[in-house]
Design a protein around this motif. Structure first.
Motif, mmCIF file in Angstrom:
data_model
loop_
_atom_site.group_PDB
_atom_site.id
_atom_site.type_symbol
_atom_site.label_atom_id
_atom_site.label_comp_id
_atom_site.label_asym_id
_atom_site.label_seq_id
_atom_site.Cartn_x
_atom_site.Cartn_y
_atom_site.Cartn_z
ATOM 1 N N ALA A 190 0.830 -1.211 0.000
ATOM 2 C CA ALA A 190 0.000 0.000 0.000
ATOM 3 C C ALA A 190 0.859 1.253 0.000
ATOM 4 O O ALA A 190 1.832 1.352 0.755
ATOM 5 C CB ALA A 190 -0.909 0.004 1.226
ATOM 6 N N HIS A 191 0.499 2.243 -0.831
ATOM 7 C CA HIS A 191 1.189 3.535 -0.874
ATOM 8 C C HIS A 191 0.385 4.493 -1.755
ATOM 9 O O HIS A 191 -0.425 4.069 -2.578
ATOM 10 C CB HIS A 191 2.604 3.387 -1.440
ATOM 11 N N GLY A 192 0.589 5.785 -1.574
ATOM 12 C CA GLY A 192 0.040 6.798 -2.474
ATOM 13 C C GLY A 192 -1.431 7.110 -2.262
ATOM 14 O O GLY A 192 -2.029 6.748 -1.250
ATOM 15 N N ASN A 193 -1.997 7.814 -3.263
ATOM 16 C CA ASN A 193 -3.372 8.296 -3.204
ATOM 17 C C ASN A 193 -4.330 7.307 -3.870
ATOM 18 O O ASN A 193 -3.934 6.206 -4.278
ATOM 19 C CB ASN A 193 -3.481 9.666 -3.882
ATOM 20 N N THR A 194 -5.608 7.739 -4.016
ATOM 21 C CA THR A 194 -6.645 6.889 -4.609
ATOM 22 C C THR A 194 -7.080 7.489 -5.939
ATOM 23 O O THR A 194 -7.925 8.374 -5.990
ATOM 24 C CB THR A 194 -7.862 6.781 -3.664
ATOM 25 N N CYS A 195 -6.505 7.011 -7.030
ATOM 26 C CA CYS A 195 -6.811 7.541 -8.362
ATOM 27 C C CYS A 195 -7.730 6.549 -9.082
ATOM 28 O O CYS A 195 -7.270 5.689 -9.842
ATOM 29 C CB CYS A 195 -5.519 7.781 -9.141
ATOM 30 N N ILE A 196 -9.030 6.663 -8.830
ATOM 31 C CA ILE A 196 -10.001 5.714 -9.388
ATOM 32 C C ILE A 196 -10.221 5.948 -10.878
ATOM 33 O O ILE A 196 -10.352 5.005 -11.660
ATOM 34 C CB ILE A 196 -11.328 5.812 -8.612
ATOM 35 N N LEU A 197 -10.266 7.218 -11.309
ATOM 36 C CA LEU A 197 -10.608 7.524 -12.693
ATOM 37 C C LEU A 197 -9.629 6.883 -13.666
ATOM 38 O O LEU A 197 -10.019 6.285 -14.669
ATOM 39 C CB LEU A 197 -10.653 9.043 -12.888
ATOM 40 N N MET A 198 -8.327 6.986 -13.376
ATOM 41 C CA MET A 198 -7.313 6.410 -14.256
ATOM 42 C C MET A 198 -7.482 4.889 -14.350
ATOM 43 O O MET A 198 -7.365 4.294 -15.422
ATOM 44 C CB MET A 198 -5.911 6.767 -13.721
ATOM 45 N N ALA A 199 -7.787 4.258 -13.192
ATOM 46 C CA ALA A 199 -7.959 2.808 -13.188
ATOM 47 C C ALA A 199 -9.187 2.400 -13.999
ATOM 48 O O ALA A 199 -9.155 1.416 -14.756
ATOM 49 C CB ALA A 199 -8.080 2.321 -11.750
ATOM 50 N N LEU A 200 -10.300 3.125 -13.856
ATOM 51 C CA LEU A 200 -11.509 2.800 -14.606
ATOM 52 C C LEU A 200 -11.299 2.969 -16.108
ATOM 53 O O LEU A 200 -11.770 2.150 -16.907
ATOM 54 C CB LEU A 200 -12.666 3.677 -14.129
ATOM 55 N N GLN A 201 -10.599 4.037 -16.490
ATOM 56 C CA GLN A 201 -10.348 4.262 -17.917
ATOM 57 C C GLN A 201 -9.522 3.129 -18.519
ATOM 58 O O GLN A 201 -9.788 2.666 -19.630
ATOM 59 C CB GLN A 201 -9.637 5.599 -18.106
ATOM 60 N N LYS A 202 -8.521 2.660 -17.773
ATOM 61 C CA LYS A 202 -7.696 1.571 -18.285
ATOM 62 C C LYS A 202 -8.479 0.264 -18.343
ATOM 63 O O LYS A 202 -8.376 -0.497 -19.320
ATOM 64 C CB LYS A 202 -6.455 1.393 -17.406
ATOM 65 N N ALA A 203 -9.263 -0.027 -17.311
ATOM 66 C CA ALA A 203 -10.023 -1.275 -17.287
ATOM 67 C C ALA A 203 -11.084 -1.304 -18.382
ATOM 68 O O ALA A 203 -11.355 -2.358 -18.969
ATOM 69 C CB ALA A 203 -10.675 -1.453 -15.920
ATOM 70 N N LEU A 204 -11.685 -0.162 -18.682
ATOM 71 C CA LEU A 204 -12.701 -0.116 -19.730
ATOM 72 C C LEU A 204 -12.117 -0.310 -21.125
ATOM 73 O O LEU A 204 -12.858 -0.554 -22.077
ATOM 74 C CB LEU A 204 -13.455 1.214 -19.671
ATOM 75 N N SER A 205 -10.795 -0.174 -21.243
ATOM 76 C CA SER A 205 -10.159 -0.335 -22.550
ATOM 77 C C SER A 205 -9.906 -1.803 -22.896
ATOM 78 O O SER A 205 -9.540 -2.108 -24.028
ATOM 79 C CB SER A 205 -8.834 0.436 -22.577
ATOM 80 N N PHE A 206 -10.050 -2.729 -21.941
ATOM 81 C CA PHE A 206 -9.826 -4.149 -22.233
ATOM 82 C C PHE A 206 -10.887 -4.646 -23.209
ATOM 83 O O PHE A 206 -12.075 -4.335 -23.072
ATOM 84 C CB PHE A 206 -9.871 -4.982 -20.952
ATOM 85 N N GLN A 207 -10.450 -5.471 -24.152
ATOM 86 C CA GLN A 207 -11.358 -5.984 -25.172
ATOM 87 C C GLN A 207 -12.299 -7.030 -24.585
ATOM 88 O O GLN A 207 -11.897 -7.839 -23.746
ATOM 89 C CB GLN A 207 -10.548 -6.580 -26.328
ATOM 90 N N ASP A 208 -13.563 -7.020 -25.034
ATOM 91 C CA ASP A 208 -14.603 -7.982 -24.647
ATOM 92 C C ASP A 208 -14.967 -7.891 -23.170
ATOM 93 O O ASP A 208 -15.580 -8.804 -22.620
ATOM 94 C CB ASP A 208 -14.168 -9.422 -24.959
ATOM 95 N N ILE A 209 -14.635 -6.806 -22.494
ATOM 96 C CA ILE A 209 -14.969 -6.673 -21.072
ATOM 97 C C ILE A 209 -16.471 -6.463 -20.917
ATOM 98 O O ILE A 209 -17.102 -5.748 -21.699
ATOM 99 C CB ILE A 209 -14.171 -5.504 -20.433
ATOM 100 N N GLU A 210 -17.070 -7.132 -19.920
ATOM 101 C CA GLU A 210 -18.505 -7.000 -19.661
ATOM 102 C C GLU A 210 -18.803 -6.253 -18.368
ATOM 103 O O GLU A 210 -19.816 -5.567 -18.270
ATOM 104 C CB GLU A 210 -19.154 -8.387 -19.583
ATOM 105 N N ALA A 211 -17.935 -6.397 -17.360
ATOM 106 C CA ALA A 211 -18.212 -5.763 -16.072
ATOM 107 C C ALA A 211 -16.914 -5.540 -15.312
ATOM 108 O O ALA A 211 -15.922 -6.261 -15.498
ATOM 109 C CB ALA A 211 -19.166 -6.624 -15.233
ATOM 110 N N LEU A 212 -16.923 -4.503 -14.455
ATOM 111 C CA LEU A 212 -15.805 -4.199 -13.562
ATOM 112 C C LEU A 212 -16.276 -4.358 -12.122
ATOM 113 O O LEU A 212 -17.411 -4.019 -11.792
ATOM 114 C CB LEU A 212 -15.300 -2.770 -13.789
ATOM 115 N N TYR A 213 -15.392 -4.865 -11.258
ATOM 116 C CA TYR A 213 -15.655 -4.977 -9.823
ATOM 117 C C TYR A 213 -14.587 -4.152 -9.113
ATOM 118 O O TYR A 213 -13.406 -4.502 -9.130
ATOM 119 C CB TYR A 213 -15.626 -6.440 -9.373
ATOM 120 N N VAL A 214 -15.015 -3.016 -8.526
ATOM 121 C CA VAL A 214 -14.086 -2.046 -7.941
ATOM 122 C C VAL A 214 -14.166 -2.129 -6.423
ATOM 123 O O VAL A 214 -15.238 -1.893 -5.842
ATOM 124 C CB VAL A 214 -14.412 -0.610 -8.415
#
Length: 1021
Positions: free
Chosen positions: A862-886
């Motif tokens: 564990a370290h640093g801040n909580t940057c959710i937006l960057m993580a969501l943008q990257k996860a949404l770029s995966f091909q054939d993705i149907e759902a994210l669990y955050v």
């Protein structure tokens, strides 16, 4: 209150409350509650010395016991109609969730003026604070939080005062700034008289400027298409949402019926509405008879309140940023007219800043634009419209910085230049708009401008919108007198005459805020319409309560009011006596009586058939049955059997004809208890989907629908001769119960209730097994993985450091228990101040990939801040993705609204659900953000809070049974799956308790009936 020093402090504070505040009230009622309730008196008491003494003694004898059963206390107190103020003092988390408490309180307080005040006494539980504060807000009451340290942590009264104080500070700051500008302007004028160097300098060079005023534009792309409030209300107004009061009441609204009755030779009006309906004035001025459905009106008022909150958000949105100055710029081809007359020299920085806001926030999504500045002369930026590209917007801003004020307001020339040059092909294009920013009245006459605009806009999609900026009067450094002068009010009146001719909107603002805006006025009128509808609903509910109260309060009609009763009854159509038999009919009846000696009792009516089959004569009566006087009591007709016989004479001799008429059998309204079949194997789906197949309503096990039909309602009718209401005959045959304030007869057998109890216990056991399954394994922390192609995002910011070992262990369980078992294609991604994914694509869950994933997870730190937006943008770029669990434990570093907007724009390309998981998060705003993110994307919100208590409660119910509705009780689950299922369990337990009590009532009734019959038999013997 189990801690004795805390109990003593609480008793001391209660005694102070009695001595300082309650002693000045008119009436008082005291009640303590834990698991059970304990009232001091049976009813409210008028305050006197003895009552206050009893209240003090009661406070000193208070002792802790059980849990916080607030719902039971509310059910007892809210039945007392004489109370108009309710003070609720709570020191711990309530047994019932917020939704149940709020719904019950709102239903009981509908149409009633009852002020509620919730006191949260020395409570450190965040859940309890949130539940009680939200309860106070939902029932439109006040709340007050108290801590034992002597500090007030929160209070609705203090918050209102602090808000007003902040408004006063902001207003004072604005006044100081205006004063400083005015003094600065006067000093500048003095210096200009003395120094020729400053006299030749532009005024804007020494005026105060906003930060980075001359820097490049920071261009923003609007998230959605701009609309006027009128167009917005076409899809979001009350009528568009089918929330118009008359739309809601229309299915139950009936016009008064008038019909000509030939036998009376007059028109008779229907009077059914007097007993069954309420009269209500319709929007066209006519009167309608309304059947008032209280649940429908209650839900309607909740929807109205929701729409009012949406309209208030729209007004707030229109009152900030560039919309505060320009309103909402909706057209695609725009020309901006800017007033740079000499009278604006002290406000050129303001005008430039307003143009900067417009270019940054609202012009990037337009097709073409141009800017025309005007004083005495016309200064266009470009010779014609240019595309709204970023480089053109930057060039326009640099040109705006070079503007200087001079001359008067030659508005007509600027208007003609825009119409005849920029919009010369106005007939070939649509969505064209002129936006005028000015501080005073034009040089030309108002009627000339109105006539010109009406002529050029007629038949074309072209509008003129006016943005009037009110400045301080008598501030003119140049000393130039304008061609026309008018005060701000007269100027506004003049522009409001021009705007309708051009089909535009008027917007009037100043440094203190918005004075008038057509966009906001339309929204405010919609809010007023909603309030008007809500008041009419409350009037209907209050009228219905008064009518039911009068009917229950006056069961007997006194003799003194008999005249009034007769007067009322005159309006009703009266039953006419049978016609007097003719001599021919009596002669034939006499012959028949003497001739026939085998007369049977089944032949009850003799009728003569005339030669014409169309004529109808009612059956005759003998002269003995003919009423001699009008006041003689009429005999009641016998109840007809299923088969009736009518006899008549034929035309030939003494032949007699017979007609047999058979009536259809009556239909039973009661329903049998259905047999329930539930699956033993757990289905991998959400609770919402599961309950669409196995809810109580879907299984047809709702108790009121099974037990009570329309013929079960208790009825009373006024008997004129007795002058009182008399119950129907069957009222003494069936036991009666009260259901939602209506007395009904229990026409059901004890065996049916026994079968219903068995089926409901079977359903409850299956619900509890489902809850235990949801609280087991990796589903306890992560919920249920539903989709076949998923990505799991794990928060590894610094705040997660104490929990990472537990998280990694649960992740390993998730990988093997759900992903591998169900053969899910998956990927893992951790995020803090940066992001790192396990793979760059989704992989199939095999033994090897699961081993690698567990190894990768074990290296988390564990370290640093909580940057959710960057993580969501990257996860949404995966091909054939149907759902994210955050999974996260707190609020993101960036703006929550920004994240929601960005995700919404990304989801337009592909429909991907985002399921959010709150882990050990006590921040209410963070949890609300996660709920909104899940709801907006069609996902589910999950929170593991209360899992241990939930498992214990489910186990106790399965072992101990369901005899007690209030114990054990599930904790308040915030997650969607557990929340919906526990609400269904609470509903099932309530039905089960009612069925058991009804069965006991029926058994006692049958025993009493047997005892009475034995007693009567022995008395006869």
């Amino acid at each position: 209150m189990n801690y004795r020093p805390r109990l003593l402090d609480f008793q001391k504070d209660l005694l102070c409350l009695i001595d300082e505040q309650l002693c000045y009230k008119k009436q008082l009622y005291c009640l303590s509650f834990g698991t059970e309730i304990s009232p001091l008196w049976e009813s409210p008491k008028t305050i006197n010395v003895h009552v206050l003494r009893e209240a003090r003694q009661w406070v000193q004898q208070l002792a802790p016991g059980g849990s916080c059963n607030l719902l039971k206390a509310l059910k007892h107190v809210l039945t007392m109609k004489e109370l108009n103020s309710l003070v609720i003092i709570v020191g711990s988390c309530t047994n019932q969730p917020l939704e149940i408490l709020a719904d019950y309180a709102q239903q009981c307080m509908l149409g009633r003026k009852l002020l509620a005040h919730v006191v949260i006494y020395d409570c450190s539980s965040p859940t309890a604070l949130a539940v009680l504060k939200n309860l106070a807000e939902l029932i439109r009451g006040r709340y007050h939080c108290y801590s034992s340290k002597g500090e007030i942590s929160d209070s609705s009264d203090l918050n209102l005062l602090l808000q007003e104080s902040q408004k006063a500070k902001d207003l004072l700051k604005s006044i100081k700034q205006n004063f400083q500008r005015r003094i600065g302007g006067l000093l500048t004028s003095r210096i200009a008289d003395v120094s020729t160097e400053f006299a030749n300098t532009a005024t804007s060079s020494f005026l105060p400027k906003p930060p980075k005023h001359e820097g490049p534009l920071v261009i923003q792309t609007p998230c959605f298409l701009a609309k006027t409030s009128t167009d917005w209300l076409k899809t979001n107004g009350l009528k568009a949402k089918k929330l118009n009061l008359y739309q809601v009441l229309a299915p139950n609204a009936f016009s008064p019926v008038e019909e000509f009755v030939p036998i009376l030779q007059k028109t008779v009006s229907s009077t059914l509405h007097e007993a069954m309906m309420m009269q209500f004035e319709w929007h066209d001025g006519t009167m309608k008879n309304i059947h008032v459905d209280l649940p429908v009106l209650y839900n309607y008022q909740k929807l109205l309140a929701k729409m009012v909150r949406i309209y208030e958000k729209r007004i707030d949105w229109l009152s900030v940023a560039s919309r505060r100055i320009w309103g909402s710029v909706c057209e695609k081809r725009v020309v901006i007219l800017v007033d740079i007359s000499a009278t604006n020299s002290m406000y050129i920085i303001h005008i430039q800043h307003y143009l900067r806001l417009l270019l940054e926030e609202q012009m990037s999504d337009k097709d073409y634009f141009n800017i025309i500045a005007f004083g005495s002369d016309i200064v266009p930026w470009q010779l014609e419209l240019v595309p709204s590209q970023p480089e053109n917007l930057q060039k326009a801003w640099r040109w705006v910085l070079s503007l200087q004020c001079r001359g008067s307001r030659n508005f007509m020339s600027a208007l003609r230049r825009a119409v005849e040059v920029d919009f010369k092909y106005k007939d070939k294009h649509k969505s064209q708009g002129l936006y005028l920013l000015t501080t005073g009245i034009p040089d030309q006459e108002t009627h000339l401008i109105s006539t010109y605009m009406a002529e050029v806009c007629r038949g074309f999609d072209l509008q003129l919108h006016v943005c009037l900026f009110s400045v301080m009067e008598d501030v003119d450094s140049s000393g130039i007198i304008p061609a026309r002068y008018a005060n701000p009010t007269e100027t506004a009146i003049a522009f409001k005459e021009i705007v309708p001719a051009a089909n535009g909107r008027f917007h009037w603002f100043g440094e203190a805020g918005i004075f008038e805006s057509d966009d906001i006025t339309v929204i405010v009128s919609e809010i007023e319409k909603a309030n008007n509808y809500s008041q009419k609903c409350a009037f209907l509910v209050e009228s219905l309560k008064q009518r039911s109260g009068n009917q229950s309060a006056n069961p007997l009609v006194p003799e003194a009011s008999s005249n009034m009763l007769v007067t009322k009854e005159k309006r009703k159509p009266q039953k006419l006596p049978s016609p007097k038999p003719t001599a021919l009919s009596l002669a034939r009846m006499y012959i028949k009586d003497n001739h026939s000696t085998e007369k049977t009792t089944s032949i009850g009516v003799l009728a003569w058939r005339p030669t014409s089959a169309k004529a109808e004569i009612p059956p005759v009566q003998t002269t003995k049955q003919w009423p001699q006087t009008e006041n003689k009591r009429k005999h009641k007709s016998r109840k007809q059997t299923e088969c009736s016989v009518s006899v008549f004479y034929t035309d030939k001799g003494r032949n007699v004809g017979t007609v047999y008429r058979k009536y259809p059998k009556t239909m039973c309204t009661r329903k049998s208890v259905p047999s329930v079949t539930l699956p033993k194997k757990e289905e991998i789906c959400s609770s919402k989907e599961w309950l669409t197949k196995y809810s109580i309503k879907k299984l047809k096990l709702e108790l009121p629908r099974l037990m009570f039909g329309p013929s079960c309602t208790h009825r009373k009718k006024i008997v004129e001769s007795l002058h009182k209401k008399v119950s129907a005959k069957y009222c003494t045959i069936f036991p009666s119960v009260e259901v939602n304030g209506v007395v009904k007869h229990l026409q059901v057998q004890s065996k049916q209730l026994e079968i219903y109890t068995e089926q409901m216990e079977k359903v409850l056991q299956r619900y509890l097994q489902r809850i235990q399954w949801l609280l087991s394994g990796s589903r306890r922390l992560f919920g249920t993985i539903l989709e076949a192609n998923v990505c799991v995002l794990i928060d590894t910011s610094g705040s997660m450091d104490p929990y990472l070992p537990h998280i990694t262990k649960e992740l390993a369980s998730l990988i093997w228990e759900q992903l591998r078992k169900n053969e899910v294609r998956f990927n893992l991604l951790r995020f803090s101040e940066n992001t790192e994914s396990w793979r760059e694509y989704l992989v199939q869950a095999t033994d090897k990939t699961c081993h690698d994933a567990v190894q990768w997870v074990s290296k988390f730190h564990a370290h640093g801040n909580t940057c959710i937006l960057m993580a969501l943008q990257k996860a949404l770029s995966f091909q054939d993705i149907e759902a994210l669990y955050v999974l996260t434990d707190g609020k993101p570093d960036t703006s929550c609204s920004l994240i929601l907007k960005e995700i919404e724009s990304l989801r337009k390309k592909q429909d991907i659900k985002i399921h959010t998981i709150s882990f050990s998060c006590a921040d209410r705003e963070a949890n609300e953000f996660l709920k909104k993110l899940a709801s907006q994307t069609g996902g589910r919100y999950h929170c593991s809070f209360g899992d241990v208590d939930g498992q214990l409660a489910a186990h106790r119910m399965l072992v101990e049974g369901f005899d007690d509705e209030d114990d054990p009780v599930f904790p308040y689950f915030e997650g969607d799956d557990l929340k919906k299922l526990t609400e269904e369990v609470a509903k099932a337990r309530s039905f089960l308790k009612q069925a058991k009590s009804l069965r006991l009532l029926l058994q006692n009734w049958n025993m009493n009936q047997k005892d009475n019959s034995v007693f009567k038999k022995s008395a006869q013997d």
